[in-house]
Design a protein around this motif. Sequence first.
Motif, PDB file in Angstrom:
ATOM      1  N   VAL A  82       0.842  -1.206   0.000  1.00 57.83           N
ATOM      2  CA  VAL A  82       0.000   0.000   0.000  1.00 57.83           C
ATOM      3  C   VAL A  82       0.873   1.250   0.000  1.00 57.83           C
ATOM      4  O   VAL A  82       0.639   2.191  -0.760  1.00 57.83           O
ATOM      5  CB  VAL A  82      -0.956   0.003   1.216  1.00 57.83           C
ATOM      6  N   TYR A  83       1.899   1.267   0.824  1.00 60.99           N
ATOM      7  CA  TYR A  83       2.756   2.440   0.885  1.00 60.99           C
ATOM      8  C   TYR A  83       3.593   2.605  -0.373  1.00 60.99           C
ATOM      9  O   TYR A  83       3.918   3.731  -0.756  1.00 60.99           O
ATOM     10  CB  TYR A  83       3.648   2.392   2.133  1.00 60.99           C
ATOM     11  N   MET A  84       3.949   1.505  -1.048  1.00 53.17           N
ATOM     12  CA  MET A  84       4.657   1.628  -2.323  1.00 53.17           C
ATOM     13  C   MET A  84       3.805   2.384  -3.329  1.00 53.17           C
ATOM     14  O   MET A  84       4.273   3.285  -4.020  1.00 53.17           O
ATOM     15  CB  MET A  84       5.004   0.246  -2.891  1.00 53.17           C
ATOM     16  N   VAL A  85       2.546   2.004  -3.407  1.00 50.63           N
ATOM     17  CA  VAL A  85       1.650   2.665  -4.346  1.00 50.63           C
ATOM     18  C   VAL A  85       1.401   4.101  -3.904  1.00 50.63           C
ATOM     19  O   VAL A  85       1.420   5.038  -4.695  1.00 50.63           O
ATOM     20  CB  VAL A  85       0.325   1.882  -4.477  1.00 50.63           C
ATOM     21  N   MET A  86       1.205   4.279  -2.599  1.00 52.47           N
ATOM     22  CA  MET A  86       0.809   5.580  -2.073  1.00 52.47           C
ATOM     23  C   MET A  86       1.934   6.606  -2.169  1.00 52.47           C
ATOM     24  O   MET A  86       1.726   7.718  -2.652  1.00 52.47           O
ATOM     25  CB  MET A  86       0.380   5.400  -0.613  1.00 52.47           C
ATOM     26  N   PHE A  87       3.112   6.271  -1.701  1.00 48.38           N
ATOM     27  CA  PHE A  87       4.176   7.259  -1.640  1.00 48.38           C
ATOM     28  C   PHE A  87       5.052   7.293  -2.885  1.00 48.38           C
ATOM     29  O   PHE A  87       5.586   8.330  -3.233  1.00 48.38           O
ATOM     30  CB  PHE A  87       5.050   7.026  -0.412  1.00 48.38           C
TER      31      PHE A  87
ATOM     32  N   MET B 175      -2.543   2.278  14.671  1.00 47.67           N
ATOM     33  CA  MET B 175      -1.799   1.962  13.450  1.00 47.67           C
ATOM     34  C   MET B 175      -2.744   1.748  12.273  1.00 47.67           C
ATOM     35  O   MET B 175      -2.479   2.217  11.157  1.00 47.67           O
ATOM     36  CB  MET B 175      -0.933   0.729  13.675  1.00 47.67           C
ATOM     37  N   VAL B 176      -3.855   1.064  12.506  1.00 47.05           N
ATOM     38  CA  VAL B 176      -4.837   0.852  11.437  1.00 47.05           C
ATOM     39  C   VAL B 176      -5.404   2.194  10.985  1.00 47.05           C
ATOM     40  O   VAL B 176      -5.534   2.462   9.784  1.00 47.05           O
ATOM     41  CB  VAL B 176      -5.958  -0.105  11.898  1.00 47.05           C
ATOM     42  N   ALA B 177      -5.735   3.063  11.934  1.00 50.21           N
ATOM     43  CA  ALA B 177      -6.264   4.390  11.586  1.00 50.21           C
ATOM     44  C   ALA B 177      -5.234   5.188  10.793  1.00 50.21           C
ATOM     45  O   ALA B 177      -5.587   5.912   9.854  1.00 50.21           O
ATOM     46  CB  ALA B 177      -6.666   5.142  12.860  1.00 50.21           C
ATOM     47  N   THR B 178      -3.961   5.053  11.134  1.00 51.28           N
ATOM     48  CA  THR B 178      -2.903   5.751  10.401  1.00 51.28           C
ATOM     49  C   THR B 178      -2.822   5.257   8.965  1.00 51.28           C
ATOM     50  O   THR B 178      -2.668   6.050   8.028  1.00 51.28           O
ATOM     51  CB  THR B 178      -1.545   5.540  11.106  1.00 51.28           C
TER      52      THR B 178
ATOM     53  N   GLY C 231      -3.637   7.526   5.770  1.00 55.91           N
ATOM     54  CA  GLY C 231      -2.629   7.707   4.728  1.00 55.91           C
ATOM     55  C   GLY C 231      -3.167   7.402   3.348  1.00 55.91           C
ATOM     56  O   GLY C 231      -2.899   8.120   2.385  1.00 55.91           O
ATOM     57  N   VAL C 232      -3.949   6.336   3.243  1.00 51.80           N
ATOM     58  CA  VAL C 232      -4.546   5.989   1.949  1.00 51.80           C
ATOM     59  C   VAL C 232      -5.533   7.059   1.511  1.00 51.80           C
ATOM     60  O   VAL C 232      -5.557   7.473   0.357  1.00 51.80           O
ATOM     61  CB  VAL C 232      -5.218   4.595   2.018  1.00 51.80           C
ATOM     62  N   VAL C 233      -6.352   7.542   2.439  1.00 52.54           N
ATOM     63  CA  VAL C 233      -7.336   8.577   2.107  1.00 52.54           C
ATOM     64  C   VAL C 233      -6.639   9.856   1.670  1.00 52.54           C
ATOM     65  O   VAL C 233      -7.035  10.498   0.690  1.00 52.54           O
ATOM     66  CB  VAL C 233      -8.275   8.837   3.307  1.00 52.54           C
ATOM     67  N   LEU C 234      -5.592  10.241   2.365  1.00 55.03           N
ATOM     68  CA  LEU C 234      -4.870  11.467   2.009  1.00 55.03           C
ATOM     69  C   LEU C 234      -4.104  11.325   0.694  1.00 55.03           C
ATOM     70  O   LEU C 234      -3.894  12.298  -0.008  1.00 55.03           O
ATOM     71  CB  LEU C 234      -3.913  11.855   3.128  1.00 55.03           C
ATOM     72  N   ALA C 235      -3.680  10.107   0.365  1.00 54.86           N
ATOM     73  CA  ALA C 235      -2.918   9.897  -0.862  1.00 54.86           C
ATOM     74  C   ALA C 235      -3.810   9.898  -2.102  1.00 54.86           C
ATOM     75  O   ALA C 235      -3.347  10.170  -3.200  1.00 54.86           O
ATOM     76  CB  ALA C 235      -2.146   8.587  -0.784  1.00 54.86           C
ATOM     77  N   ALA C 236      -5.084   9.584  -1.932  1.00 52.84           N
ATOM     78  CA  ALA C 236      -5.999   9.536  -3.075  1.00 52.84           C
ATOM     79  C   ALA C 236      -6.385  10.970  -3.451  1.00 52.84           C
ATOM     80  O   ALA C 236      -7.079  11.645  -2.705  1.00 52.84           O
ATOM     81  CB  ALA C 236      -7.240   8.712  -2.728  1.00 52.84           C
ATOM     82  N   HIS C 237      -5.905  11.412  -4.596  1.00 54.38           N
ATOM     83  CA  HIS C 237      -6.181  12.776  -5.026  1.00 54.38           C
ATOM     84  C   HIS C 237      -7.658  12.957  -5.343  1.00 54.38           C
ATOM     85  O   HIS C 237      -8.268  13.951  -4.979  1.00 54.38           O
ATOM     86  CB  HIS C 237      -5.355  13.136  -6.260  1.00 54.38           C
TER      87      HIS C 237
END
Length: 187
Positions: free
Chosen positions: A70-75, A148-151, A155-161
Motif C-alpha cells: 500500500v505504501y509503495m503505491v501511495m508514496f 496503526m490501522v487508523a494511520t 494515509g490511503v485517504v490522504l494519498a488519493a487525489h
Amino acid sequence: MISDIAFWGFGLVALLGGAAVFYVNSMARATYALALSFVAVGLQVLFLQQNYVGVVTILMMVMEMAIMAVYMVMFMGMNPALMPMSMVHGNRTAIAVALTTFLGLAAGILMVDWPARLGGPSSDVTMALGESLMGPKMLVMAVISPVMVATIVAGVVLAAHRTRYDRLGDDLKQRPADDPQPGGVGR
C-alpha cells in the motif's frame, strides 16, 4: 519422519524466498517473495510447537507485506507489479558486508562459552514466552494496534487525489466522468 521432511522443506522455501527478493525485478514480486519466506519461517516455528510465536509471525509478516505494498503505491506513485527495478545496490559491497557478518556471527556461535541451563522449562512454554514477550505491555499493544490501522487508512485517504465521488458526482451519476485524462473508462 514426514514432519522432519516438511520442516526442512519449509527451511528451503524460506531460503529460496529470501534469495528471490534480490533476484526478481519488481517491488511487488520482492514483497511476495519476502512474505513467502517469512510465512515458511512461521510454519517452521509451528513445527517446533511454538504455536503462538508461529501464528504471530505469519500474521505479522503478511500484514507487514500488505502495508508495504500500500505504501509503495501511495508514496512512490507506482504500480509495483509493473515497474521493474533492481533490489540490489552496491553489489560488491553488499556481498562483502553479508559475508563478513555471517562469518562473524558463525564464529561467535562456535567460540562463545555458552552458559549451562539453570532449571527446566516451564510446563507451558508458549504461555511463558507470551508473558515474557508482552507482559506489562499488552495494554500498550492493544491501544497502538487500532491507532496503526487508523494511520494506514488516513494515509490511503490522504494519498488519493480524487475519488469516484469527485469523478462521478455526489450521486455517482455524472456522465461522462470528469477524468483528468480523456479516454478513460466509459467514453
